[in-house]
Each structure stands twice: as structure tokens, then as C-alpha cells.
Scaffold this motif. Structure first.
Motif, PDB file in Angstrom:
ATOM      1  N   VAL A  39      -4.576  -6.041  -4.030  1.00 14.61           N
ATOM      2  CA  VAL A  39      -3.950  -4.915  -3.326  1.00 14.61           C
ATOM      3  C   VAL A  39      -4.465  -4.840  -1.897  1.00 14.61           C
ATOM      4  CG1 VAL A  39      -3.788  -2.397  -3.260  1.00 14.61           C
ATOM      5  CG2 VAL A  39      -3.552  -3.614  -5.438  1.00 14.61           C
ATOM      6  N   TRP A  40      -5.755  -5.123  -1.735  1.00 11.87           N
ATOM      7  CA  TRP A  40      -6.375  -5.032  -0.410  1.00 11.87           C
ATOM      8  C   TRP A  40      -6.967  -6.372  -0.025  1.00 11.87           C
ATOM      9  CZ3 TRP A  40      -6.017  -1.505   3.238  1.00 11.87           C
ATOM     10  CH2 TRP A  40      -6.888  -1.591   4.326  1.00 11.87           C
ATOM     11  N   ARG A 184       4.996  -7.409  -2.566  1.00 14.63           N
ATOM     12  CA  ARG A 184       4.451  -6.046  -2.503  1.00 14.63           C
ATOM     13  C   ARG A 184       4.829  -5.356  -1.201  1.00 14.63           C
ATOM     14  NH1 ARG A 184      -1.653  -7.081  -4.902  1.00 14.63           N
ATOM     15  NH2 ARG A 184      -1.029  -7.568  -7.037  1.00 14.63           N
ATOM     16  N   THR A 190      -0.128   2.780  -3.517  1.00 11.93           N
ATOM     17  CA  THR A 190      -1.084   2.114  -4.393  1.00 11.93           C
ATOM     18  C   THR A 190      -2.512   2.497  -4.025  1.00 11.93           C
ATOM     19  OG1 THR A 190       0.438   0.221  -4.398  1.00 11.93           O
ATOM     20  CG2 THR A 190      -1.761  -0.120  -5.335  1.00 11.93           C
TER      21      THR A 190
END
Length: 264
Positions: A39-40, A184, A190
Motif C-alpha cells: 500500500v505504501w 490501485r 486505504t
């Protein structure tokens, strides 16, 4: 005065979806050759954070995914999405061409079908397929033309019937959605896992959406001392230009937490 025909709203939306696919296609090809991203940090920052000594991944002049082998893809989800999107657009081109294509052989605007020994226009790749579909849904090249040396005075393409317009719209919408979800880049919020705000330890949330730069907000509110402005709801927000600084701050915090304790 003759009234100019208006473009069907479905055609406009379809063209926008096709433009989204073309815009992000190279990014999907790169994703196939890189491990699935966390996600990061946000995928859009990959070019900024990429090590300068890494070899760039060149995706120019590559054969379509459906026409080449994939011995060891690093991201199977991205590969599956890419192959499915290519096939869907190529098949859509076949369907539209079978109904409205009138241009003679040799016209570069033609969509040529594949054969057991020739990929036809599929060999030109996804970008060409997307542009072909766009031209058909927008009813381009539907006025009669003359070809030197050829007894042909009809339009290269007939106007697209409405049922095929909606079929092309369905395909483009589904393909654009899958591409954005795979990267994404679809509309989503998120939580950033295991990375609290470096200034107040609040929860960070990543906000992404198609055609917009990612942002990050802190859950604490205006009492957070991060050097960024607040949203109308009072939460600190890192806009696109501030995200590299947030990445650096999170990295520095992680290094401090992982450093061995100093002996007394």
C-alpha cells in the motif's frame, strides 16, 4: 443552417475509458516485471523513489502480451489483467470491424483479422486497438471517400449501430476499471499499515482515485504538528507535492525505531 450531429454521451464516456487504458498501459507493463507493491508508498511515486543505480524498465516496442511468452512474471495479477484487457479489446475490434468496416485492403485505418500464421492488427498492440475502437464509437471516417486506382467510393466505415456502441462501452468500462484496480488507482481509501504519523502517531490514510494525484491524511486532526495544511474537516493532509517529504519522514522514523539501543 444545418445542425451539426451531436456525439452520443455513451461514445464520449467510452472514449474517456479508452484514453484511461492507453494512459496507464505502460505502467501496467512495468507492474508485470516488478513484485506486487505494498500500500505504501503509492505506486505513482515509484519513479521518484526508484534508486538511481537501477536499470530502467523499457516497455517501448514490445509485442502484445497475448503474442509472447512470460517465463517468470513477478506480478501474476498484473499479467492476468493485462492479457485479459488485450484480449477483450482485440475481440471488440474484430466484432466492430465485422459490422462497419468497409475500407479496402491497404487502407491503414483497417482492422485486419488474425490468421493461423499472422496476428493481423493485433500485432500493432493495445494502443492501436483502443484507437480503432474509439474511432468507431465516435463514427469517424463515415463519409464517402475515393481511393486512387481503386473503384471504391463508399465510406471507409459505416456508422456504428447502437447495440455495438453499448457493447464497446461495456468492454471499455470493464477494462479501464480492471486496469485501475490492478494498479490501485481506482477510487479508494486505504489505511497505511504499520506507519503512524511521524509527528503525532495518528493513523495515516491513503486516498487514491482515477485521474487524480494521491493524498494522505492524518486521523488526529488540527492538533497534529505536521507542517502541512488541514482539510476542511480539520485533518492534516499531504498533497502530491508533499508526499516525498512524508516518505522521508516515515523512513527516518523507522530507522530510529530499528536502531539498537545506546548503551548507558
Amino acid at each position: 443552417m444545418t445542425e451539426q450531429p451531436t456525439t452520443h454521451p455513451v461514445a464520449i464516456r467510452t472514449a474517456a475509458h479508452l484514453a484511461t487504458i492507453r494512459q496507464h498501459w505502460a505502467e501496467l507493463l512495468l507492474a508485470i516485471e516488478t513484485p506486487p507493491a505494498d500500500v505504501w508508498p503509492p505506486r505513482q511515486l515509484s519513479h521518484t523513489l526508484r534508486s538511481t543505480d537501477e536499470e530502467p524498465l523499457d516497455v517501448d516496442d514490445r509485442a502484445p502480451l497475448v503474442l509472447r511468452e512470460h517465463t517468470a512474471p513477478l506480478n501474476l495479477d498484473a499479467l492476468d489483467a493485462g492479457v485479459s484487457i488485450e484480449r477483450a479489446l482485440f475481440d471488440c475490434c474484430d466484432t466492430l470491424a465485422a459490422t462497419v468496416q468497409r475500407a479496402p485492403f491497404g487502407d491503414p485505418r483497417r482492422w485486419n483479422y488474425r490468421s493461423p500464421t499472422d496476428p493481423g492488427s493485433r500485432g500493432h498492440g493495445l494502443h492501436w486497438a483502443a484507437l480503432y475502437i474509439e474511432g468507431r464509437v465516435l463514427d469517424e471516417d463515415t463519409t464517402p471517400e475515393q481511393y486512387p486506382g481503386i473503384r471504391f467510393d463508399a465510406a471507409p466505415f459505416a456508422p456504428l449501430p447502437e447495440h455495438l456502441l453499448h457493447e464497446a462501452a461495456r468492454v471499455a468500462h470493464q477494462c479501464a476499471g480492471r486496469l485501475l484496480r490492478t494498479l490501485r488507482l481506482d477510487q479508494r481509501t486505504t489505511p497505511v499499515p504499520d506507519r503512524p504519523c511521524p509527528w503525532c502517531r495518528g493513523e495515516l490514510t491513503l486516498h487514491t482515485g482515477p485521474d487524480e494525484a494521491p493524498t494522505v491524511t492524518c486521523s488526529t486532526g488540527p492538533s497534529c504538528t505536521a507542517p502541512v495544511p488541514c482539510t476542511p474537516e480539520g485533518r492534516r493532509v499531504w498533497e502530491w507535492h508533499a508526499l516525498p517529504a512524508l516518505v522521508a519522514a516515515l523512513g527516518a522514523t523507522e530507522q530510529r525505531e530499528q536502531a539498537p539501543p545506546v548503551a548507558a
